[in-house]
Design a protein around this motif. Structure first.
Motif, PDB file in Angstrom:
ATOM      1  N   TYR A  12       0.825  -1.202   0.000  1.00  0.00           N
ATOM      2  CA  TYR A  12       0.000   0.000   0.000  1.00  0.00           C
ATOM      3  C   TYR A  12       0.866   1.261   0.000  1.00  0.00           C
ATOM      4  CZ  TYR A  12      -4.197  -2.747   0.871  1.00  0.00           C
ATOM      5  OH  TYR A  12      -5.241  -3.637   0.752  1.00  0.00           O
ATOM      6  N   SER A 134      -8.228   1.905   6.753  1.00  0.00           N
ATOM      7  CA  SER A 134      -8.083   3.059   5.874  1.00  0.00           C
ATOM      8  C   SER A 134      -6.717   3.690   6.069  1.00  0.00           C
ATOM      9  CB  SER A 134      -9.191   4.088   6.158  1.00  0.00           C
ATOM     10  OG  SER A 134     -10.476   3.501   6.039  1.00  0.00           O
ATOM     11  N   TRP A 138      -5.298   3.310   0.669  1.00  0.00           N
ATOM     12  CA  TRP A 138      -6.600   2.653   0.697  1.00  0.00           C
ATOM     13  C   TRP A 138      -7.657   3.573   0.086  1.00  0.00           C
ATOM     14  CZ3 TRP A 138      -3.011   0.936   4.002  1.00  0.00           C
ATOM     15  CH2 TRP A 138      -3.031  -0.409   4.386  1.00  0.00           C
ATOM     16  N   HIS A 173     -14.002   3.510  10.954  1.00  0.00           N
ATOM     17  CA  HIS A 173     -12.750   3.244  10.270  1.00  0.00           C
ATOM     18  C   HIS A 173     -11.616   3.098  11.285  1.00  0.00           C
ATOM     19  CE1 HIS A 173     -15.357   5.171   7.304  1.00  0.00           C
ATOM     20  NE2 HIS A 173     -14.603   4.654   6.349  1.00  0.00           N
ATOM     21  N   ALA A 176      -4.544   2.091   9.140  1.00  0.00           N
ATOM     22  CA  ALA A 176      -3.769   0.854   8.989  1.00  0.00           C
ATOM     23  C   ALA A 176      -2.604   0.802   9.968  1.00  0.00           C
ATOM     24  CB  ALA A 176      -3.256   0.739   7.558  1.00  0.00           C
ATOM     25  N   ALA A 279      -6.375   9.511   4.088  1.00  0.00           N
ATOM     26  CA  ALA A 279      -6.708   8.666   2.942  1.00  0.00           C
ATOM     27  C   ALA A 279      -7.186   9.503   1.770  1.00  0.00           C
ATOM     28  CB  ALA A 279      -7.777   7.647   3.340  1.00  0.00           C
TER      29      ALA A 279
END
Length: 291
Positions: A12, A134, A138, A173, A176, A279
């Motif tokens: 990511y 998130s 993402w 949410h 991460a 994000a």
């Protein structure tokens, strides 16, 4: 550190630490079906295993049988959807499990199995249940409860956005980074984390309406919202988007982080809005949302 992955996508986020990670390419589904995944992991002689992609009890069981007596700590990534419908909120880890849908039901079965293995047979299992993961890299669940970036673009452009019902259902949410840190906290507090489940969410939950208003504000706009009854709202979205929204609204999660704070000394660093703003800013920087 060794990562087992199909290796079909990049991380990511790029980071120099990946240069020190050994990657073993394997398809979990195919390897499970052949009964080879558990033995493959055991052959690597790991001290700690973090299982991020086990969705059935059979899949988890393969690893447990292969690693029994050979691993110091086994951590499983579950989901807050093991709870099913929210009742009293914030939901705690000891709330009754009433999952629905294949994903929640499957993950709840894995949780029951692993906790039984830990408490009855001393298998060193810990479960971490994230919310909607998130952060940069993402595409977060949007204020309409699905993944269409057009929702963010409409808010950025000051266009009217239709939300289902009264826009008062909730999403929760989690950054991460905070999910990773929850796993690390469980590993650092092995003696109290084995045989336990922990939520991994940002503190508090957002209503769809509050989320939309916040996103519009990041673009210097006032949210222009309209609210439609469910059956009417579904005609404004694709079938796949409407199904995803229904799943999120039916759950409307709002989970507690008190247990992780009390037993692991862990509190999330990022609020819900901080997580989502990071994000969205990353999506703007990549050109996927136009400011």
């Amino acid at each position: 550190m060794t990562v087992l992955s199909r290796s079909e996508r990049d991380p990511y986020q790029p980071h120099g630490a990946w240069d020190r990670v050994r990657t073993v390419t394997v398809d979990r589904v195919e390897s499970d079906a052949a009964g080879e995944f558990g033995p493959l992991v055991a052959e690597l002689e790991p001290d700690v295993v973090i299982d991020l992609i086990s969705y059935t009890q059979d899949s988890a069981g393969q690893l447990v049988e292969a690693l029994r007596g050979r691993v110091q700590h086994f951590l499983h990534c579950g989901t807050i959807w093991v709870h099913g419908h929210s009742a009293a909120v914030p939901t705690t880890e000891d709330a009754p499990r009433r999952p629905f849908g294949d994903y929640g039901i499957g993950k709840a079965a894995v949780e029951r199995y692993l906790l039984d293995q830990a408490r009855r047979y001393d298998f060193p299992a810990t479960l971490v249940h994230p919310g909607h993961i998130s952060g940069p890299g993402w595409v977060p669940i949007n204020p309409a409860g699905h993944l269409d970036l057009g929702v963010f673009q409409a808010l950025a452009d000051g266009k009217q956005l239709a939300l289902p019902n009264l826009g008062m259902e909730t999403l929760q949410h989690v950054h991460a980074s905070d999910v990773a840190d929850t796993f690390l906290a469980a590993m650092a507090n092995r003696s109290v984390s084995i045989g336990e489940s922990f939520h991994s969410v940002a503190s508090g939950a957002l209503t769809l309406r509050g989320y939309a208003e916040a996103v519009a504000g990041w673009f210097g706009r006032e949210a222009d919202l309209t609210f439609l009854p469910w059956e009417q709202w579904t005609r404004t979205a694709s079938a796949d988007a409407a199904k995803l929204t229904h799943d999120h609204l039916a759950h409307s999660p709002h989970c507690s982080m008190e247990k992780a704070d009390r037993l692991l000394g862990f509190r999330p660093r990022f609020s819900v809005l901080e997580t989502l703003e990071e994000a969205v800013n990353a999506l703007v920087a990549s050109g996927r949302i136009v400011r």
